[in-house]
Design an enzyme around this catalytic site. Structure first.
Site, PDB file in Angstrom:
ATOM      1  N   ASP A 131      14.829  -4.425  -3.551  1.00  0.00           N
ATOM      2  CA  ASP A 131      14.420  -5.817  -3.787  1.00  0.00           C
ATOM      3  C   ASP A 131      15.214  -6.306  -4.998  1.00  0.00           C
ATOM      4  O   ASP A 131      15.887  -5.513  -5.674  1.00  0.00           O
ATOM      5  CB  ASP A 131      12.907  -5.884  -4.069  1.00  0.00           C
ATOM      6  N   SER A 132      15.093  -7.590  -5.293  1.00  0.00           N
ATOM      7  CA  SER A 132      15.754  -8.130  -6.488  1.00  0.00           C
ATOM      8  C   SER A 132      15.141  -7.549  -7.761  1.00  0.00           C
ATOM      9  O   SER A 132      15.743  -7.640  -8.830  1.00  0.00           O
ATOM     10  CB  SER A 132      15.619  -9.657  -6.508  1.00  0.00           C
ATOM     11  N   CYS A 180       6.882 -13.954  -0.400  1.00  0.00           N
ATOM     12  CA  CYS A 180       7.844 -13.309  -1.314  1.00  0.00           C
ATOM     13  C   CYS A 180       7.151 -12.043  -1.784  1.00  0.00           C
ATOM     14  O   CYS A 180       5.959 -12.078  -2.116  1.00  0.00           O
ATOM     15  CB  CYS A 180       8.162 -14.225  -2.495  1.00  0.00           C
ATOM     16  N   GLU A 215       8.444 -10.994 -12.585  1.00  0.00           N
ATOM     17  CA  GLU A 215       9.402  -9.958 -12.991  1.00  0.00           C
ATOM     18  C   GLU A 215       9.288  -9.681 -14.500  1.00  0.00           C
ATOM     19  O   GLU A 215       9.317  -8.545 -14.942  1.00  0.00           O
ATOM     20  CB  GLU A 215      10.807 -10.476 -12.650  1.00  0.00           C
ATOM     21  N   CYS A 262      12.437  -7.489   0.619  1.00  0.00           N
ATOM     22  CA  CYS A 262      12.641  -8.798   0.007  1.00  0.00           C
ATOM     23  C   CYS A 262      12.809  -9.817   1.127  1.00  0.00           C
ATOM     24  O   CYS A 262      13.702  -9.646   1.983  1.00  0.00           O
ATOM     25  CB  CYS A 262      13.904  -8.729  -0.853  1.00  0.00           C
ATOM     26  N   HIS A 292       7.226 -10.456  -4.429  1.00  0.00           N
ATOM     27  CA  HIS A 292       6.697 -10.481  -5.802  1.00  0.00           C
ATOM     28  C   HIS A 292       5.261 -11.020  -5.848  1.00  0.00           C
ATOM     29  O   HIS A 292       4.496 -10.656  -6.744  1.00  0.00           O
ATOM     30  CB  HIS A 292       7.563 -11.368  -6.702  1.00  0.00           C
TER      31      HIS A 292
HETATM   32  N1  DGL Z   1      11.012 -10.569  -3.863  1.00  0.00           N
HETATM   33  C1  DGL Z   1      11.961 -11.411  -3.231  1.00  0.00           C
HETATM   34  C2  DGL Z   1      11.444 -12.010  -1.931  1.00  0.00           C
HETATM   35  O1  DGL Z   1      10.624 -11.399  -1.273  1.00  0.00           O
HETATM   36  C3  DGL Z   1      12.790 -12.382  -4.025  1.00  0.00           C
HETATM   37  C4  DGL Z   1      12.371 -12.800  -5.371  1.00  0.00           C
HETATM   38  C5  DGL Z   1      13.540 -13.388  -6.100  1.00  0.00           C
HETATM   39  O2  DGL Z   1      14.364 -12.615  -6.575  1.00  0.00           O
HETATM   40  O3  DGL Z   1      13.655 -14.631  -6.137  1.00  0.00           O
HETATM   41  O4  DGL Z   1      11.860 -13.062  -1.524  1.00  0.00           O
END
Ligand code: DGL
Length: 231
Positions: A10-11, A189, A153, A74, A191
């Site tokens: 993931d990011s 998302c 984050e 992600c 996150h």
């Molecule tokens: N966790 C990621 C997602 O599911 C991206 C979050 C990000 O880096 O903007 O889209």
């Protein structure tokens, strides 16, 4: 058992919400997790950036760790890059994440579903195709959440609270067309499940929050059971 690890990326920390579901579903497996924090967030970047990062991480996980399965944990990277990754690594089973619109439409009693996701996910052709395929099943109110993944984050609690409040309020206001209360909220998302308590408190107890962890883990299990060449 094939002892090679499963690669997950993931990011940043968001994919840990997916890793948790994977470990519950497949506790005997080994995992290598890449958090691409040096290049995060993905959600407000050019898709070309997300594609380049996804290709670099997949290459690292295959070449360096010899993974047997890749989980793109992600939504933004799945929307931008999963097709290309599958072309590049045709022998590698790859599982992606998409916002849980289908289960949300099934679950909603009011037929009004809110969707929180990154700008990149909502703008992608993959998401737009998913949305179009479900138009007759529910009304989806879409809310891009600039900055929220980044605040999660950084574990910046005041920023998480402020952004979550702003986006939940905007969603409620925007859900008036056609009128009706949202009873289901998609966390689109990876996150956002990490801020589930704040989002649930703001949305209220009548709203059910849905994420994609369990279906992703079940799909990973199915692909592993299908074995090489059948994925
Ligand atoms: N966790 C990621 C997602 O599911 C991206 C979050 C990000 O880096 O903007 O889209």
């Amino acid at each position: 058992m094939d002892a090679r690890p499963i690669g997950v990326f993931d990011s940043g920390v968001g994919g840990l919400s997916i890793l948790q579901a994977l470990r519950a579903e497949l506790p005997q497996e080994h995992y290598v997790y890449v958090a691409d924090s040096g290049h995060a967030p993905y959600g407000e970047r050019d898709p070309a950036h997300v594609i380049a990062r996804s290709q670099a991480i997949a290459t690292h996980l295959v070449r360096r760790h010899g993974i047997k399965l890749l989980v793109v944990a992600c939504n933004t990277a799945t929307a931008a890059a999963i097709e290309l990754l599958r072309q590049e690594w045709p022998e590698l089973p790859i599982v992606g994440v998409e916002p849980a619109l289908k289960p949300a439409a099934r679950l909603s009693r009011t037929g009004r579903v809110g969707v929180l996701a990154t700008r990149g996910t909502l703008a992608s052709a993959k998401f737009q195709a998913l949305l179009a395929s479900l138009q007759d099943q529910a009304h989806f109110a879409l809310q891009p959440c600039d900055g929220l993944a980044d605040a999660i984050e950084r574990q910046d609690l005041p920023a998480i609270d402020a952004l979550a409040a702003r986006y939940i309020a905007a969603l409620s206001a925007g859900a008036g067309e056609p009128p009706g209360a949202i009873d289901t909220l998609v966390l689109g998302c990876t996150h956002y499940p990490l801020a589930r308590a704040q989002l649930q408190a703001l949305a209220g107890p009548a709203v059910t929050l849905i994420d994609s962890g369990a279906p992703v883990a079940q799909q990973a299990r199915r692909l592993l059971q299908a074995g090489p060449g059948l994925a």
